[in-house]
Design a protein around this motif. Sequence first.
Motif, PDB file in Angstrom:
ATOM      1  N   GLY A 188      44.445  38.224  49.899  1.00  0.00           N
ATOM      2  CA  GLY A 188      44.977  39.101  48.861  1.00  0.00           C
ATOM      3  C   GLY A 188      44.292  40.459  48.890  1.00  0.00           C
ATOM      4  N   ILE A 189      42.979  40.447  49.137  1.00  0.00           N
ATOM      5  CA  ILE A 189      42.232  41.709  49.153  1.00  0.00           C
ATOM      6  C   ILE A 189      42.724  42.596  50.303  1.00  0.00           C
ATOM      7  N   HIS A 190      42.991  41.962  51.443  1.00  0.00           N
ATOM      8  CA  HIS A 190      43.469  42.738  52.595  1.00  0.00           C
ATOM      9  C   HIS A 190      44.786  43.447  52.250  1.00  0.00           C
ATOM     10  N   ALA A 191      45.680  42.708  51.594  1.00  0.00           N
ATOM     11  CA  ALA A 191      46.988  43.286  51.253  1.00  0.00           C
ATOM     12  C   ALA A 191      46.825  44.433  50.247  1.00  0.00           C
ATOM     13  N   LEU A 192      45.859  44.292  49.343  1.00  0.00           N
ATOM     14  CA  LEU A 192      45.623  45.363  48.361  1.00  0.00           C
ATOM     15  C   LEU A 192      44.967  46.573  49.025  1.00  0.00           C
ATOM     16  N   GLU A 193      44.079  46.285  50.003  1.00  0.00           N
ATOM     17  CA  GLU A 193      43.440  47.383  50.747  1.00  0.00           C
ATOM     18  C   GLU A 193      44.503  48.255  51.406  1.00  0.00           C
ATOM     19  N   ARG A 194      45.493  47.595  51.932  1.00  0.00           N
ATOM     20  CA  ARG A 194      46.569  48.308  52.623  1.00  0.00           C
ATOM     21  C   ARG A 194      47.304  49.250  51.663  1.00  0.00           C
ATOM     22  N   ALA A 195      47.314  48.880  50.385  1.00  0.00           N
ATOM     23  CA  ALA A 195      47.944  49.753  49.389  1.00  0.00           C
ATOM     24  C   ALA A 195      46.908  50.704  48.776  1.00  0.00           C
ATOM     25  N   GLY A 196      45.658  50.627  49.263  1.00  0.00           N
ATOM     26  CA  GLY A 196      44.591  51.497  48.744  1.00  0.00           C
ATOM     27  C   GLY A 196      44.116  51.088  47.361  1.00  0.00           C
ATOM     28  N   LEU A 197      44.327  49.805  47.004  1.00  0.00           N
ATOM     29  CA  LEU A 197      44.027  49.396  45.625  1.00  0.00           C
ATOM     30  C   LEU A 197      42.880  48.389  45.518  1.00  0.00           C
ATOM     31  N   ALA A 198      42.362  47.939  46.667  1.00  0.00           N
ATOM     32  CA  ALA A 198      41.375  46.857  46.609  1.00  0.00           C
ATOM     33  C   ALA A 198      40.126  47.260  45.828  1.00  0.00           C
ATOM     34  N   ASP A 199      39.622  48.476  46.083  1.00  0.00           N
ATOM     35  CA  ASP A 199      38.375  48.888  45.412  1.00  0.00           C
ATOM     36  C   ASP A 199      38.567  48.914  43.903  1.00  0.00           C
ATOM     37  N   LYS A 200      39.719  49.436  43.475  1.00  0.00           N
ATOM     38  CA  LYS A 200      39.975  49.527  42.035  1.00  0.00           C
ATOM     39  C   LYS A 200      40.033  48.120  41.425  1.00  0.00           C
ATOM     40  N   VAL A 201      40.733  47.210  42.097  1.00  0.00           N
ATOM     41  CA  VAL A 201      40.877  45.852  41.557  1.00  0.00           C
ATOM     42  C   VAL A 201      39.522  45.138  41.560  1.00  0.00           C
ATOM     43  N   LEU A 202      38.782  45.283  42.668  1.00  0.00           N
ATOM     44  CA  LEU A 202      37.511  44.552  42.773  1.00  0.00           C
ATOM     45  C   LEU A 202      36.437  45.120  41.844  1.00  0.00           C
ATOM     46  N   ALA A 203      36.588  46.373  41.457  1.00  0.00           N
ATOM     47  CA  ALA A 203      35.591  46.966  40.549  1.00  0.00           C
ATOM     48  C   ALA A 203      35.540  46.193  39.232  1.00  0.00           C
ATOM     49  N   ASP A 204      36.639  45.584  38.849  1.00  0.00           N
ATOM     50  CA  ASP A 204      36.679  44.839  37.583  1.00  0.00           C
ATOM     51  C   ASP A 204      36.629  43.326  37.791  1.00  0.00           C
ATOM     52  N   ALA A 205      36.364  42.907  39.017  1.00  0.00           N
ATOM     53  CA  ALA A 205      36.372  41.465  39.296  1.00  0.00           C
ATOM     54  C   ALA A 205      34.996  40.854  39.036  1.00  0.00           C
ATOM     55  N   VAL A 206      34.970  39.557  38.810  1.00  0.00           N
ATOM     56  CA  VAL A 206      33.690  38.851  38.723  1.00  0.00           C
ATOM     57  C   VAL A 206      33.568  37.980  39.977  1.00  0.00           C
ATOM     58  N   ALA A 207      32.491  38.189  40.721  1.00  0.00           N
ATOM     59  CA  ALA A 207      32.300  37.432  41.964  1.00  0.00           C
ATOM     60  C   ALA A 207      31.959  35.979  41.647  1.00  0.00           C
ATOM     61  N   MET A 208      32.573  35.067  42.399  1.00  0.00           N
ATOM     62  CA  MET A 208      32.273  33.636  42.234  1.00  0.00           C
ATOM     63  C   MET A 208      31.848  33.094  43.609  1.00  0.00           C
ATOM     64  N   PRO A 209      30.536  33.102  43.901  1.00  0.00           N
ATOM     65  CA  PRO A 209      30.088  32.647  45.218  1.00  0.00           C
ATOM     66  C   PRO A 209      30.092  31.121  45.368  1.00  0.00           C
ATOM     67  N   GLY A 210      30.369  30.404  44.298  1.00  0.00           N
ATOM     68  CA  GLY A 210      30.383  28.946  44.414  1.00  0.00           C
ATOM     69  C   GLY A 210      30.928  28.318  43.155  1.00  0.00           C
ATOM     70  N   ARG A 211      30.950  26.982  43.194  1.00  0.00           N
ATOM     71  CA  ARG A 211      31.418  26.265  42.000  1.00  0.00           C
ATOM     72  C   ARG A 211      30.221  25.649  41.276  1.00  0.00           C
ATOM     73  N   MET A 212      30.306  25.636  39.967  1.00  0.00           N
ATOM     74  CA  MET A 212      29.285  24.969  39.147  1.00  0.00           C
ATOM     75  C   MET A 212      29.919  23.673  38.663  1.00  0.00           C
ATOM     76  N   VAL A 213      29.380  22.557  39.128  1.00  0.00           N
ATOM     77  CA  VAL A 213      29.974  21.265  38.797  1.00  0.00           C
ATOM     78  C   VAL A 213      29.230  20.665  37.601  1.00  0.00           C
ATOM     79  N   HIS A 214      29.989  20.373  36.545  1.00  0.00           N
ATOM     80  CA  HIS A 214      29.396  19.841  35.315  1.00  0.00           C
ATOM     81  C   HIS A 214      29.627  18.332  35.255  1.00  0.00           C
ATOM     82  N   GLY A 215      28.523  17.576  35.236  1.00  0.00           N
ATOM     83  CA  GLY A 215      28.628  16.115  35.209  1.00  0.00           C
ATOM     84  C   GLY A 215      28.903  15.597  33.803  1.00  0.00           C
ATOM     85  N   PHE A 216      29.230  14.308  33.738  1.00  0.00           N
ATOM     86  CA  PHE A 216      29.455  13.632  32.448  1.00  0.00           C
ATOM     87  C   PHE A 216      28.226  13.725  31.543  1.00  0.00           C
TER      88      PHE A 216
END
Length: 445
Positions: free
Chosen positions: A59-87
Motif C-alpha cells: 500500500g505504501i508503494h502505491a501511495l508513494e507513486r501518488a506522492g502521498l506516502a510521506d503525508k499518510v505515514l506522518a500520522d501513522a503509528v508504527a506496529m513492529p510486532g504483536r502484543m499477545v495478551h494471555g488469559f
Amino acid sequence: MNSSDTKFHIAGAGLAGSLMAIYLGRAGYRVDVYERRGDLRDLESGPGRSINLALSVRGIHALERAGLADKVLADAVAMPGRMVHGFDGSSAFQPYSKNPDEHINSVSRLELNRTLIDEAEKTPGVRLFFDHKCQEVDLATGAMEILKTTTLETTRVEDGIVIGADGAFSVVRRRLQRTDRFNYQQSYLEHGYKELVIPPDDNGGHRIEKNALHIWPRRSYMMIALPNQDGSFTCTLFWPLEGPFCFDNLQTPDDILNFFQEHFADAVPHMPTLVEDYQGNPVSTLMTVRCNPWYHKDKCVLIGDAAHAVVPFYGQGINAGFEDCEALIDCMTKHSTDFEQAFADYNVQRKENSDTIADLAIANFVEMRDRVGSTAFLRKKRRERLLDRWFPNYVPLYSLVTFSRVPYAEAVRQSVRQDKKVSIVAGVLIALATIVLGLLILWQV
Ligand SMILES: Cc1cc2nc3c(=O)[nH]c(=O)nc-3n(C[C@H](O)[C@H](O)[C@H](O)COP(=O)(O)OP(=O)(O)OC[C@H]3O[C@@H](n4cnc5c(N)ncnc54)[C@H](O)[C@@H]3O)c2cc1C
C-alpha cells in the motif's frame, strides 16, 4: 487517440476509487468519480472514535507513486510486532520481523480517504460527485445511471469506461454477474465483528503499549486493538454470529461486564465506555468475494473490494486494492489505447494473487485467534529465527506478504520451496547425526 479523449466513470470514491482517479488524471484521462455518500471531509472525527487499518509495503508503494506516502505515514503509528495478551493477564511482545526497521502502520481510514480525495480533487481532469449513487451500468456503451441521493433525481452519464470501485457489495459487479460465463462466489465467515474503543488516558496518552497490534487470542474468537495517533485504540471483537457463545448472548450491562472480566480482564480497566460501546455499536459480517473476469470488453473493469473482498486477518485488503490500481495503470500504459487488452492483462496479473491473499487471510484468522499464544506457535517462531540465522536468504511467508512486493501467489510458492529445502537440510542433518551416533555406539561396543 489522446488519453484526454477517453473518459472514465468511477463508481466509488473510497480508498481504491480515489487513488485510481489520481493515477488516471495524471495520465491525462478525464475522470468523473461518483460517490454514494456525502463528502467525508465534512464529517467530524472525534478522538477515540477513529477506525484504522494496517498499511504495509504494498500500500505504501502505491501511495508513494501518488506522492502521498510521506503525508499518510506522518500520522501513522508504527506496529513492529504483536502484543499477545494471555488469559492470565500476562502479555508478550512478538516482533513481526528480524529487521527492526520493518513494521506495519496503523492509519486512520477516514484520514487516508480524505487525503486521497483531496489529492484527486486537485488532479487536473478529475471531477468528484458526492451523494451520487451508481444504480446501473450499460455495458454496451459504458454509460452509468446515477441517482442523486439528495434530490432523488436520476441521470445517465454517457459513453465512458466504467470502473467499479464500489466495494464488497458492488453494483457494477452485480451488472457483470448478469453477463455470460461470469463466475461469482461469495462466502460469509461464521464470525462477525463489533468495534469497541480504548480511549486515551487523562493526559491524552496511550493506556497500553502504543507501538503494537494487540491481540487477545481466545481459541474460537479474539479481540484485537490497533493504536491511533490521538492516544486511543480501535478494538475489534471477532466472535461467532450464532451458537452458545455469540454476540446476542450478552444483553445486559452485567452480561457484558462479566464476560469481558472473565475473558479480557486486563483490557477492561482501559475500556470505560465498554457497555455503551457494546450495546451501541453494530455487529458487522465478514465475507470473501471471488469473481472472474474482472472486466467486460473495453467498457468496464473492477478494482479493490469490488473485485475481491477478503477477510481482514492478514491486514492486506486495501494493500491489495492499491496494488490493483498500480497494476491497472501499468497495463493501460503498456497497451496504450487497447483497453480490452489492458484489462485482460490486468485481470490475469491480479486474479491469482487476490485468490491467494483471500486464502491466506482466512488461514491467518485461525493463527491469530488460536495459535499465536500457543507453545507450538512460539516453537515455530523460534524455528524461524534459527532458520533466519542459518539460512540468511530464508524469508518467512508473513514477511514476504507484508514487507515485500513479491506477488502473493509467488510469495506462497517461494515459501513452499524454502520449507522443502529446509526439510531436506534438516533430514540430511538428522541422518548424519544418526550415523555419527550409530558409529559412536558401535565404537563403544
Ligand atoms: C474490520 C475490517 C478491518 C480491515 N482492516 C484492514 C487492514 O488492516 N488493512 C487492510 O489493508 N485492509 C483492511 N480491511 C479491508 C479494507 O477496508 C478494504 O479492502 C478497503 O476498504 C477496500 O477499499 P475499496 O475502495 O475497494 O472499497 P470501500 O472502502 O468499500 O469503498 C467503496 C466506496 O464506494 C462507495 N459506493 C458503494 N456503492 C456505491 C454505488 N453504488 N455508487 C457509488 N458509490 C458507491 C462507498 O460509499 C465507498 O466510499 C479491513 C476491512 C474490515 C471490514
